[in-house]
Design a protein around this motif. Sequence first.
Motif, PDB file in Angstrom:
ATOM      1  N   ILE A 102     -18.413  -5.359  -2.310  1.00  0.00           N
ATOM      2  CA  ILE A 102     -17.938  -6.174  -1.190  1.00  0.00           C
ATOM      3  C   ILE A 102     -17.483  -7.536  -1.702  1.00  0.00           C
ATOM      4  CG2 ILE A 102     -18.604  -7.295   0.963  1.00  0.00           C
ATOM      5  CD1 ILE A 102     -18.210  -4.223   1.102  1.00  0.00           C
ATOM      6  N   GLY A 103     -18.223  -8.088  -2.658  1.00  0.00           N
ATOM      7  CA  GLY A 103     -17.800  -9.352  -3.261  1.00  0.00           C
ATOM      8  C   GLY A 103     -16.453  -9.230  -3.949  1.00  0.00           C
ATOM      9  N   ASP A 104     -16.265  -8.134  -4.687  1.00  0.00           N
ATOM     10  CA  ASP A 104     -14.986  -7.903  -5.365  1.00  0.00           C
ATOM     11  C   ASP A 104     -13.836  -7.785  -4.366  1.00  0.00           C
ATOM     12  OD1 ASP A 104     -16.295  -7.913  -7.786  1.00  0.00           O
ATOM     13  OD2 ASP A 104     -16.250  -5.732  -8.055  1.00  0.00           O
ATOM     14  N   MET A 105     -14.105  -7.107  -3.232  1.00  0.00           N
ATOM     15  CA  MET A 105     -13.068  -6.917  -2.220  1.00  0.00           C
ATOM     16  C   MET A 105     -12.596  -8.261  -1.659  1.00  0.00           C
ATOM     17  SD  MET A 105     -13.279  -4.932   1.452  1.00  0.00           S
ATOM     18  CE  MET A 105     -14.001  -6.360   2.266  1.00  0.00           C
ATOM     19  N   PHE A 106     -13.542  -9.120  -1.326  1.00  0.00           N
ATOM     20  CA  PHE A 106     -13.162 -10.426  -0.769  1.00  0.00           C
ATOM     21  C   PHE A 106     -12.541 -11.330  -1.834  1.00  0.00           C
ATOM     22  CE2 PHE A 106     -16.089  -9.266   2.716  1.00  0.00           C
ATOM     23  CZ  PHE A 106     -15.237  -9.522   3.777  1.00  0.00           C
ATOM     24  N   GLU A 107     -13.032 -11.241  -3.064  1.00  0.00           N
ATOM     25  CA  GLU A 107     -12.440 -12.042  -4.133  1.00  0.00           C
ATOM     26  C   GLU A 107     -10.980 -11.650  -4.348  1.00  0.00           C
ATOM     27  OE1 GLU A 107     -13.081 -12.934  -8.929  1.00  0.00           O
ATOM     28  OE2 GLU A 107     -14.616 -11.858  -7.795  1.00  0.00           O
ATOM     29  N   TYR A 108     -10.725 -10.343  -4.326  1.00  0.00           N
ATOM     30  CA  TYR A 108      -9.341  -9.878  -4.481  1.00  0.00           C
ATOM     31  C   TYR A 108      -8.480 -10.365  -3.310  1.00  0.00           C
ATOM     32  CZ  TYR A 108      -5.335  -6.795  -5.087  1.00  0.00           C
ATOM     33  OH  TYR A 108      -4.062  -6.316  -5.255  1.00  0.00           O
ATOM     34  N   GLY A 109      -8.996 -10.230  -2.094  1.00  0.00           N
ATOM     35  CA  GLY A 109      -8.241 -10.668  -0.926  1.00  0.00           C
ATOM     36  C   GLY A 109      -7.930 -12.151  -0.967  1.00  0.00           C
ATOM     37  N   ARG A 110      -8.902 -12.956  -1.334  1.00  0.00           N
ATOM     38  CA  ARG A 110      -8.675 -14.402  -1.409  1.00  0.00           C
ATOM     39  C   ARG A 110      -7.620 -14.737  -2.468  1.00  0.00           C
ATOM     40  NH1 ARG A 110     -15.103 -16.110  -1.194  1.00  0.00           N
ATOM     41  NH2 ARG A 110     -15.358 -15.962   1.074  1.00  0.00           N
ATOM     42  N   HIS A 111      -7.697 -14.044  -3.600  1.00  0.00           N
ATOM     43  CA  HIS A 111      -6.734 -14.275  -4.674  1.00  0.00           C
ATOM     44  C   HIS A 111      -5.313 -13.927  -4.217  1.00  0.00           C
ATOM     45  CE1 HIS A 111      -4.832 -14.178  -8.606  1.00  0.00           C
ATOM     46  NE2 HIS A 111      -4.482 -12.918  -8.397  1.00  0.00           N
ATOM     47  N   MET A 112      -5.158 -12.763  -3.582  1.00  0.00           N
ATOM     48  CA  MET A 112      -3.829 -12.321  -3.163  1.00  0.00           C
ATOM     49  C   MET A 112      -3.273 -13.190  -2.029  1.00  0.00           C
ATOM     50  SD  MET A 112      -2.878  -9.925  -5.149  1.00  0.00           S
ATOM     51  CE  MET A 112      -1.466  -9.271  -4.279  1.00  0.00           C
ATOM     52  N   LEU A 113      -4.131 -13.574  -1.095  1.00  0.00           N
ATOM     53  CA  LEU A 113      -3.671 -14.417   0.010  1.00  0.00           C
ATOM     54  C   LEU A 113      -3.271 -15.805  -0.487  1.00  0.00           C
ATOM     55  CD1 LEU A 113      -6.284 -13.298   2.688  1.00  0.00           C
ATOM     56  CD2 LEU A 113      -3.826 -12.899   2.804  1.00  0.00           C
ATOM     57  N   ALA A 114      -3.999 -16.315  -1.457  1.00  0.00           N
ATOM     58  CA  ALA A 114      -3.625 -17.613  -2.046  1.00  0.00           C
ATOM     59  C   ALA A 114      -2.266 -17.511  -2.740  1.00  0.00           C
ATOM     60  CB  ALA A 114      -4.701 -18.073  -3.030  1.00  0.00           C
ATOM     61  N   LYS A 115      -2.024 -16.404  -3.447  1.00  0.00           N
ATOM     62  CA  LYS A 115      -0.728 -16.198  -4.092  1.00  0.00           C
ATOM     63  C   LYS A 115       0.398 -16.170  -3.060  1.00  0.00           C
ATOM     64  CE  LYS A 115       0.103 -13.291  -7.346  1.00  0.00           C
ATOM     65  NZ  LYS A 115       0.182 -12.061  -8.174  1.00  0.00           N
ATOM     66  N   ARG A 116       0.142 -15.509  -1.917  1.00  0.00           N
ATOM     67  CA  ARG A 116       1.184 -15.392  -0.895  1.00  0.00           C
ATOM     68  C   ARG A 116       1.407 -16.713  -0.151  1.00  0.00           C
ATOM     69  NH1 ARG A 116       1.589 -11.082  -3.325  1.00  0.00           N
ATOM     70  NH2 ARG A 116       2.319  -9.140  -2.348  1.00  0.00           N
ATOM     71  N   ARG A 117       0.403 -17.549  -0.092  1.00  0.00           N
ATOM     72  CA  ARG A 117       0.618 -18.879   0.491  1.00  0.00           C
ATOM     73  C   ARG A 117       1.513 -19.718  -0.428  1.00  0.00           C
ATOM     74  NH1 ARG A 117      -4.682 -21.454   3.656  1.00  0.00           N
ATOM     75  NH2 ARG A 117      -4.268 -20.310   5.604  1.00  0.00           N
ATOM     76  N   ALA A 118       1.289 -19.566  -1.717  1.00  0.00           N
ATOM     77  CA  ALA A 118       2.076 -20.336  -2.681  1.00  0.00           C
ATOM     78  C   ALA A 118       3.478 -19.759  -2.864  1.00  0.00           C
ATOM     79  CB  ALA A 118       1.343 -20.373  -4.021  1.00  0.00           C
ATOM     80  N   ASP A 119       3.585 -18.432  -2.735  1.00  0.00           N
ATOM     81  CA  ASP A 119       4.865 -17.758  -2.989  1.00  0.00           C
ATOM     82  C   ASP A 119       5.031 -16.608  -1.996  1.00  0.00           C
ATOM     83  OD1 ASP A 119       7.220 -16.849  -4.114  1.00  0.00           O
ATOM     84  OD2 ASP A 119       6.222 -15.758  -5.753  1.00  0.00           O
ATOM     85  N   PRO A 120       5.414 -16.883  -0.746  1.00  0.00           N
ATOM     86  CA  PRO A 120       5.523 -15.833   0.281  1.00  0.00           C
ATOM     87  C   PRO A 120       6.524 -14.746  -0.098  1.00  0.00           C
ATOM     88  CG  PRO A 120       5.629 -18.027   1.263  1.00  0.00           C
ATOM     89  CD  PRO A 120       5.760 -18.215  -0.217  1.00  0.00           C
ATOM     90  N   GLN A 121       6.191 -13.508   0.285  1.00  0.00           N
ATOM     91  CA  GLN A 121       7.049 -12.351   0.074  1.00  0.00           C
ATOM     92  C   GLN A 121       7.282 -11.670   1.423  1.00  0.00           C
ATOM     93  OE1 GLN A 121       8.246 -11.589  -3.104  1.00  0.00           O
ATOM     94  NE2 GLN A 121       7.234 -13.508  -3.677  1.00  0.00           N
ATOM     95  N   PRO A 122       8.256 -10.779   1.515  1.00  0.00           N
ATOM     96  CA  PRO A 122       8.497 -10.079   2.790  1.00  0.00           C
ATOM     97  C   PRO A 122       7.484  -8.943   2.994  1.00  0.00           C
ATOM     98  CG  PRO A 122      10.085  -9.354   1.150  1.00  0.00           C
ATOM     99  CD  PRO A 122       9.290 -10.446   0.500  1.00  0.00           C
ATOM    100  N   ASP A 123       6.213  -9.306   3.189  1.00  0.00           N
ATOM    101  CA  ASP A 123       5.179  -8.288   3.373  1.00  0.00           C
ATOM    102  C   ASP A 123       4.096  -8.808   4.318  1.00  0.00           C
ATOM    103  OD1 ASP A 123       3.449  -9.930   1.775  1.00  0.00           O
ATOM    104  OD2 ASP A 123       4.167  -8.962  -0.046  1.00  0.00           O
ATOM    105  N   LEU A 124       3.238  -7.888   4.747  1.00  0.00           N
ATOM    106  CA  LEU A 124       2.173  -8.217   5.696  1.00  0.00           C
ATOM    107  C   LEU A 124       1.173  -9.200   5.101  1.00  0.00           C
ATOM    108  CD1 LEU A 124       0.685  -7.767   8.382  1.00  0.00           C
ATOM    109  CD2 LEU A 124      -0.273  -5.652   7.411  1.00  0.00           C
ATOM    110  N   MET A 125       0.911  -9.110   3.806  1.00  0.00           N
ATOM    111  CA  MET A 125       0.003 -10.044   3.151  1.00  0.00           C
ATOM    112  C   MET A 125       0.474 -11.484   3.360  1.00  0.00           C
ATOM    113  SD  MET A 125      -2.644  -9.656   0.640  1.00  0.00           S
ATOM    114  CE  MET A 125      -2.117  -8.378  -0.483  1.00  0.00           C
TER     115      MET A 125
END
Length: 451
Positions: free
Chosen positions: A232-255
């Motif tokens: 569960i920790g790994d799942m949230f760590e991955y989500g936080r990492h990916m969401l931070a990337k998308r805030r910095a560099d948005p893509q045409p996706d749901l994330m």
Amino acid sequence: MHLVSDHIVEGREGPTFDPAYPTLPGVDLTDIRRFTRGQPWEDFARMREQAPVMWHPMPRDGVGFWAVTSFEGVKRVNGDPTTFSSEKGGILMALGPQETRHPILFSASTNSMINLDARPHRELRREHMPYFTASYIRGLRERVSAEVTRLLDTMAPLGKCDLVEKFSQRLPIFTLCEMLGVPLEDREKFIGWIHFLEMAQQIATEQAEQIASGGELNPQIAAFIELFNKNIGDMFEYGRHMLAKRRADPQPDLMSAIANAMVEGEPLPDPYLDGAWLLIVFAGNDTTRNSISGAMKLFTENPGEKAKLQADGGLLTNAVHEITRLVSPVIYMRRTATCDTEVEGQRIAEGEKVIMYYGAANRDPAMFTDPDRFDITRTNAEKNIAFGHGPHICIGRMTAQLQLEEAYRQMFARFPDIRWTGEMDIAPNNFVHAVKRLEVEFGPERAAQAA
């Protein structure tokens, strides 16, 4: 945005107003182990007939709830968010002892879109909507269809397999990852995360039982809890990492839509980002996966309906409505009364918990004639409320419909004799009907020729 988890009200031990209906003996909707045999359809039938709004005590934390099982009752509660709040008490039956709560999982499960009311809910839902429209789904269909073909190719030489392992769990993960923009190399991780999320109730229950008994945790349970916490920790760590990337560099996706969502003029705070990640990972996978597996069981038990569908592919869309009606993969949702009110002749007090049982409502004979019968030509199958009703109706229902249609269109064409063997495992979970294993068999010579 304020945190829902900081304002949750847990209700009271007993009802304020006298029950209009009896609390039926032998009905225990809090015992998660009973749900390993499937949903309690006989109990639901008794409740609809004798106590459509039944006071249900809670054996552990003492905070009881009103269980609503009639179609009209569930529709009424689901469709009136002003009187029945998702935010005031959250959508879960109970929160469990504080010492058993996973800190991130608890926060995320209470601070998400489905735990909000009114404007914040509408605004956050609107941010997701571009990826759940009919036009977007049409563009997704070709990719989903190709993945169905690929998964069936892997099944073709086997002759028998666990449908969950080889197909049901994999198609929804593919679809969700396509929508989110998850890299190919990361997608296998989602399978393990979903497994542990479905086991969260069991973990919390076993911990609570050990604490209540005053004994030490069984070493096997302790080891599994450690593994659970890591995943569960790994799942949230991955989500936080990916969401931070998308805030910095948005893509045409749901994330990117989730990462850059604005509610009441502000970006989502971190607990709501965790909540959005949990909701999309769990809800985006679980309901479709269990509907695919449940459909195989239904078609095997009702070969006449399977023959109808194989003879007339035009019945497929309605067949999927009938499948979701009978499977009803989400077992319940909770609301909390915001004022004194009445449902089906039962007075309910402000602050009391009201729990809607979707599967019970979807088998109400007042709405569906001969409701336990699987009938892919049922004229009102689409009126089922397996995906909810009103402002909180499931945002991903068309995505689920697409996947089920593509799955069974191709599966029955390639493996016309595919059938459930009778062997299956269901997770101990009273929130979702979680099929962990479902064995199927099919003629290998036909499969090999089709492949």
